[in-house]
Design a protein around this motif. Sequence first.
Motif, mmCIF file in Angstrom:
data_model
loop_
_atom_site.group_PDB
_atom_site.id
_atom_site.type_symbol
_atom_site.label_atom_id
_atom_site.label_comp_id
_atom_site.label_asym_id
_atom_site.label_seq_id
_atom_site.Cartn_x
_atom_site.Cartn_y
_atom_site.Cartn_z
ATOM 1 N N ASN A 6 0.823 -1.219 0.000
ATOM 2 C CA ASN A 6 0.000 0.000 0.000
ATOM 3 C C ASN A 6 0.853 1.262 0.000
ATOM 4 O OD1 ASN A 6 0.374 1.180 2.686
ATOM 5 N ND2 ASN A 6 -0.645 -0.658 3.452
ATOM 6 N N SER A 7 0.183 2.378 -0.229
ATOM 7 C CA SER A 7 0.896 3.629 -0.478
ATOM 8 C C SER A 7 1.569 4.194 0.771
ATOM 9 C CB SER A 7 -0.059 4.665 -1.068
ATOM 10 O OG SER A 7 -1.130 4.871 -0.177
ATOM 11 N N THR A 9 3.379 2.095 2.844
ATOM 12 C CA THR A 9 4.322 1.056 3.291
ATOM 13 C C THR A 9 5.635 1.651 3.786
ATOM 14 O OG1 THR A 9 3.365 -0.573 1.784
ATOM 15 C CG2 THR A 9 5.582 -1.019 2.586
ATOM 16 N N PHE A 10 6.162 2.635 3.063
ATOM 17 C CA PHE A 10 7.465 3.215 3.423
ATOM 18 C C PHE A 10 7.340 4.676 3.873
ATOM 19 C CE2 PHE A 10 8.564 -0.069 0.143
ATOM 20 C CZ PHE A 10 9.143 -0.973 1.037
ATOM 21 N N HIS A 11 6.162 5.032 4.350
ATOM 22 C CA HIS A 11 5.926 6.414 4.772
ATOM 23 C C HIS A 11 6.933 6.834 5.844
ATOM 24 C CE1 HIS A 11 3.826 10.121 5.598
ATOM 25 N NE2 HIS A 11 3.853 9.835 6.880
ATOM 26 N N GLY A 12 7.557 8.008 5.642
ATOM 27 C CA GLY A 12 8.493 8.534 6.633
ATOM 28 C C GLY A 12 9.877 7.911 6.571
ATOM 29 N N GLN A 13 10.109 6.995 5.633
ATOM 30 C CA GLN A 13 11.425 6.363 5.519
ATOM 31 C C GLN A 13 12.205 6.988 4.371
ATOM 32 O OE1 GLN A 13 11.758 2.094 6.320
ATOM 33 N NE2 GLN A 13 9.526 1.992 6.320
ATOM 34 N N ALA A 33 8.984 5.559 -4.051
ATOM 35 C CA ALA A 33 8.375 6.882 -3.868
ATOM 36 C C ALA A 33 6.853 6.756 -3.821
ATOM 37 C CB ALA A 33 8.799 7.816 -4.996
ATOM 38 N N GLU A 34 6.315 5.902 -4.709
ATOM 39 C CA GLU A 34 4.863 5.718 -4.749
ATOM 40 C C GLU A 34 4.337 5.134 -3.435
ATOM 41 O OE1 GLU A 34 2.899 2.864 -7.525
ATOM 42 O OE2 GLU A 34 2.359 4.694 -8.565
ATOM 43 N N MET A 35 5.212 4.395 -2.731
ATOM 44 C CA MET A 35 4.813 3.790 -1.457
ATOM 45 C C MET A 35 5.223 4.642 -0.263
ATOM 46 S SD MET A 35 5.332 -0.248 -2.222
ATOM 47 C CE MET A 35 6.450 -0.189 -3.609
ATOM 48 N N GLY A 36 5.533 5.937 -0.530
ATOM 49 C CA GLY A 36 5.678 6.888 0.557
ATOM 50 C C GLY A 36 7.073 7.242 0.997
ATOM 51 N N ALA A 37 8.098 6.626 0.392
ATOM 52 C CA ALA A 37 9.469 6.907 0.835
ATOM 53 C C ALA A 37 9.970 8.238 0.277
ATOM 54 C CB ALA A 37 10.405 5.788 0.382
ATOM 55 N N ASN A 38 10.827 8.913 1.053
ATOM 56 C CA ASN A 38 11.675 9.966 0.489
ATOM 57 C C ASN A 38 12.812 9.243 -0.231
ATOM 58 O OD1 ASN A 38 10.187 12.017 1.789
ATOM 59 N ND2 ASN A 38 11.330 11.673 3.673
ATOM 60 N N VAL A 39 13.161 9.692 -1.422
ATOM 61 C CA VAL A 39 14.083 8.909 -2.251
ATOM 62 C C VAL A 39 15.303 9.724 -2.670
ATOM 63 C CG1 VAL A 39 14.340 7.586 -4.385
ATOM 64 C CG2 VAL A 39 12.192 7.471 -3.117
ATOM 65 N N LEU A 56 10.321 11.508 -10.479
ATOM 66 C CA LEU A 56 10.052 11.111 -9.094
ATOM 67 C C LEU A 56 9.325 12.203 -8.323
ATOM 68 C CD1 LEU A 56 13.484 9.394 -8.546
ATOM 69 C CD2 LEU A 56 11.319 8.264 -8.046
ATOM 70 N N THR A 57 9.723 13.438 -8.562
ATOM 71 C CA THR A 57 9.107 14.568 -7.858
ATOM 72 C C THR A 57 7.643 14.701 -8.232
ATOM 73 O OG1 THR A 57 11.255 15.679 -7.881
ATOM 74 C CG2 THR A 57 9.360 17.037 -7.330
ATOM 75 N N ALA A 58 7.308 14.297 -9.466
ATOM 76 C CA ALA A 58 5.915 14.369 -9.928
ATOM 77 C C ALA A 58 4.985 13.515 -9.070
ATOM 78 C CB ALA A 58 5.832 13.935 -11.380
ATOM 79 N N LEU A 59 5.566 12.535 -8.349
ATOM 80 C CA LEU A 59 4.752 11.699 -7.462
ATOM 81 C C LEU A 59 4.454 12.401 -6.137
ATOM 82 C CD1 LEU A 59 6.464 8.221 -8.008
ATOM 83 C CD2 LEU A 59 4.273 8.983 -8.904
ATOM 84 N N GLY A 60 5.073 13.591 -5.949
ATOM 85 C CA GLY A 60 4.733 14.398 -4.775
ATOM 86 C C GLY A 60 5.553 14.109 -3.541
#
Length: 260
Positions: A6-7, A9-13, A33-39, A56-60
């Motif tokens: 889910n989107s 999964t990697f939030h805040g990582q 990135a789509e799953m919430g990670a800073n990349v 990548l930035t386009a994914l917000g």
Amino acid sequence: MHTMLNSNTFHGQTALVTGGSSGIGLSIALGLAEMGANVAILGRNQERLDSAVDQLTALGHTVRGYSVDVRDNVEIQSTIEKIGQDLGQINLLVNNAAGNFRVDPLELSPNGWRSVVEIVLTGTWNVTQAVARVAIETGGPLSVVNIGTTAAATGSASTVHSASAKSGVITMTKSLAAAWAHHGIRLNIVSPGLTKDTGGVDALYGSPDELAGHLKAIPMGRLAEKQEIANACAYLLSDYAAYVTGTNLIIDGGRQLGTH
């Protein structure tokens, strides 16, 4: 793009993908990135880096590109420090940077051998050690996926330098998985077979006839999709794989089984 996790999964990582500006590396970075990670992505070609960062930035999400040579240990250490300041401590690492070209073994120059082995094996070591050192010092979580190749198991007549270096990456990954498990660090390998729309396949198997011969040897009868490799990496990096370490996940459509 469809991901199995889910989107959040990697939030805040914070994720670092080396060789992340094109091919499989970019697909992996986009998935994370789509799953919430800073990349953070590392690459050597500034133009490709800039283009990848835009995608990548386009994914917000927060994304940074760093132009760096993974062979340079000092440069890598200072870049890892900078990523920590820019994006936060690295929790997810994918070592995908590689170099390869076809060559008759007798024609392979000392420089050609050294260059590929240093990018693939030494580069993976440089980045992994620098990232793990920070994680161990802070007690922070870390999950690592190193990109291998099926040629590391079978050998490869025309890419002896790359196959040898990737074989070293596989053994290194298993060694570090044993060494660092008690720190809560997991390391795994994803070994793709031939993958569509990648520089490797385009450069190494350019002729349609040759590619057709390879397809006949794959029971599933097709090449891997970049997204399929990215999905496997996401799984191994995630908590769904919390008890998985030192594993080599082969994604080759059954090629290693033979066609019988």
